[in-house]
Design a protein around this motif. Structure first.
Motif, short mmCIF file in Angstrom:
data_model
loop_
_atom_site.label_atom_id
_atom_site.label_comp_id
_atom_site.label_asym_id
_atom_site.label_seq_id
_atom_site.Cartn_x
_atom_site.Cartn_y
_atom_site.Cartn_z
N GLN A 1 36.13 53.22 -37.45
CA GLN A 1 36.70 52.41 -38.51
C GLN A 1 35.95 51.08 -38.60
OE1 GLN A 1 40.56 52.57 -36.68
NE2 GLN A 1 41.36 53.93 -38.28
N TYR A 2 35.49 50.75 -39.79
CA TYR A 2 34.64 49.57 -39.95
C TYR A 2 35.35 48.27 -39.62
CZ TYR A 2 37.12 48.83 -44.36
OH TYR A 2 38.09 48.60 -45.31
N TYR A 3 36.66 48.24 -39.78
CA TYR A 3 37.43 47.02 -39.56
C TYR A 3 37.91 46.86 -38.13
CZ TYR A 3 41.05 50.53 -40.25
OH TYR A 3 41.81 51.66 -40.17
N ASN A 4 37.65 47.85 -37.29
CA ASN A 4 38.14 47.87 -35.92
C ASN A 4 36.99 47.52 -34.97
OD1 ASN A 4 39.25 48.40 -33.43
ND2 ASN A 4 40.01 50.44 -33.97
N SER A 5 37.10 46.41 -34.27
CA SER A 5 36.04 46.00 -33.37
C SER A 5 35.75 47.02 -32.28
CB SER A 5 36.36 44.64 -32.74
OG SER A 5 37.51 44.71 -31.92
N ARG A 6 36.75 47.80 -31.93
CA ARG A 6 36.57 48.80 -30.88
C ARG A 6 35.70 49.97 -31.35
NH1 ARG A 6 40.12 47.89 -26.65
NH2 ARG A 6 39.87 50.05 -25.93
N SER A 7 35.43 50.07 -32.64
CA SER A 7 34.55 51.11 -33.16
C SER A 7 33.08 50.77 -33.02
CB SER A 7 34.85 51.37 -34.63
OG SER A 7 36.17 51.87 -34.81
N TYR A 8 32.76 49.54 -32.68
CA TYR A 8 31.38 49.07 -32.63
C TYR A 8 30.82 49.17 -31.22
CZ TYR A 8 31.96 47.47 -37.38
OH TYR A 8 32.17 47.42 -38.74
N ASP A 9 29.59 49.63 -31.14
CA ASP A 9 28.98 49.94 -29.86
C ASP A 9 28.03 48.87 -29.35
OD1 ASP A 9 29.67 53.05 -29.35
OD2 ASP A 9 29.33 52.72 -31.49
N TYR A 10 27.37 48.15 -30.26
CA TYR A 10 26.39 47.14 -29.88
C TYR A 10 26.73 45.83 -30.54
CZ TYR A 10 23.84 51.29 -28.43
OH TYR A 10 23.49 52.48 -27.83
N TRP A 11 26.63 44.75 -29.77
CA TRP A 11 27.01 43.42 -30.23
C TRP A 11 25.92 42.41 -29.94
CZ3 TRP A 11 31.75 42.30 -32.55
CH2 TRP A 11 32.68 43.36 -32.54
N GLY A 12 25.79 41.45 -30.85
CA GLY A 12 24.93 40.32 -30.60
C GLY A 12 25.62 39.28 -29.75
N GLN A 13 24.92 38.19 -29.46
CA GLN A 13 25.44 37.14 -28.59
C GLN A 13 26.30 36.13 -29.33
OE1 GLN A 13 21.57 35.97 -27.00
NE2 GLN A 13 22.20 36.75 -24.99
N GLY A 14 26.25 36.13 -30.64
CA GLY A 14 27.06 35.24 -31.44
C GLY A 14 26.34 33.98 -31.86
N THR A 15 26.77 33.42 -32.98
CA THR A 15 26.26 32.15 -33.46
C THR A 15 27.44 31.31 -33.93
OG1 THR A 15 24.63 31.10 -34.94
CG2 THR A 15 25.81 33.01 -35.81
N GLN A 16 27.44 30.04 -33.54
CA GLN A 16 28.56 29.16 -33.82
C GLN A 16 28.49 28.63 -35.25
OE1 GLN A 16 31.27 27.99 -31.71
NE2 GLN A 16 31.98 27.29 -33.73
N VAL A 17 29.60 28.73 -35.96
CA VAL A 17 29.75 28.13 -37.28
C VAL A 17 30.89 27.13 -37.19
CG1 VAL A 17 30.41 28.51 -39.69
CG2 VAL A 17 28.86 30.11 -38.54
N THR A 18 30.60 25.88 -37.53
CA THR A 18 31.61 24.84 -37.52
C THR A 18 31.66 24.19 -38.90
OG1 THR A 18 31.21 24.39 -35.17
CG2 THR A 18 32.39 22.71 -36.43
N VAL A 19 32.84 24.17 -39.48
CA VAL A 19 33.04 23.61 -40.81
C VAL A 19 33.94 22.39 -40.68
CG1 VAL A 19 33.75 24.03 -43.18
CG2 VAL A 19 32.83 25.91 -41.79
N SER A 20 33.43 21.25 -41.06
CA SER A 20 34.18 20.01 -40.97
C SER A 20 34.87 19.71 -42.29
CB SER A 20 33.27 18.85 -40.58
OG SER A 20 32.31 18.59 -41.59
N SER A 21 35.99 19.00 -42.21
CA SER A 21 36.73 18.62 -43.41
C SER A 21 36.29 17.27 -43.95
CB SER A 21 38.23 18.62 -43.13
OG SER A 21 38.53 17.71 -42.09
#
Length: 123
Positions: free
Chosen positions: A103-123
């Protein structure tokens, strides 16, 4: 193994834009769907967007629909997430992942992951 590297995160003011990139290590990436997820401090990992292997099907969580666009360029083994009209509630670490089946919306369906990138949005 498919290795994924995210880039493009940063600090942006509310209403601004960022484009995230997810680069894969080899062309086998092009045969599978890809998703973007995000996780804010103290929150559960959340589905953001997904795209089919050929780019013809896309899916978005309701909160980003109309603001974010997922796309892919299989020639460069890369998936993108264009984020417009960013809001403070979009602040999170964003991860891309490859779905080998499920299922595309289920994180448990995904096998390979990147390390992540931080997004910060200020007000």
């Amino acid at each position: 193994q498919v290795h994924l590297v995210e880039s493009g995160g940063g600090l942006v003011q509310a209403g601004g834009s960022l484009e995230l990139s997810c680069a894969a290590s080899d062309r086998t990436f092009n045969n599978y769907g890809t998703g973007w997820f995000r996780q804010a401090p103290g929150k559960e990992r959340e589905f953001v967007a997904a795209i089919g292997w050929n780019g013809r099907s896309t899916h978005y969580v309701d909160s980003v629909k109309g603001r974010f666009t997922i796309s892919r360029d299989n020639a460069s083994n890369t998936v993108y997430l264009q984020m417009n009209n960013l809001k403070p509630e979009d602040t999170a670490v964003y991860y891309c992942a490859v779905d080998l089946g499920g299922q595309y919306y289920n994180s448990r369906s995904y096998d390979y992951w990147g390390q992540g990138t931080q997004v910060t949005v200020s007000s």
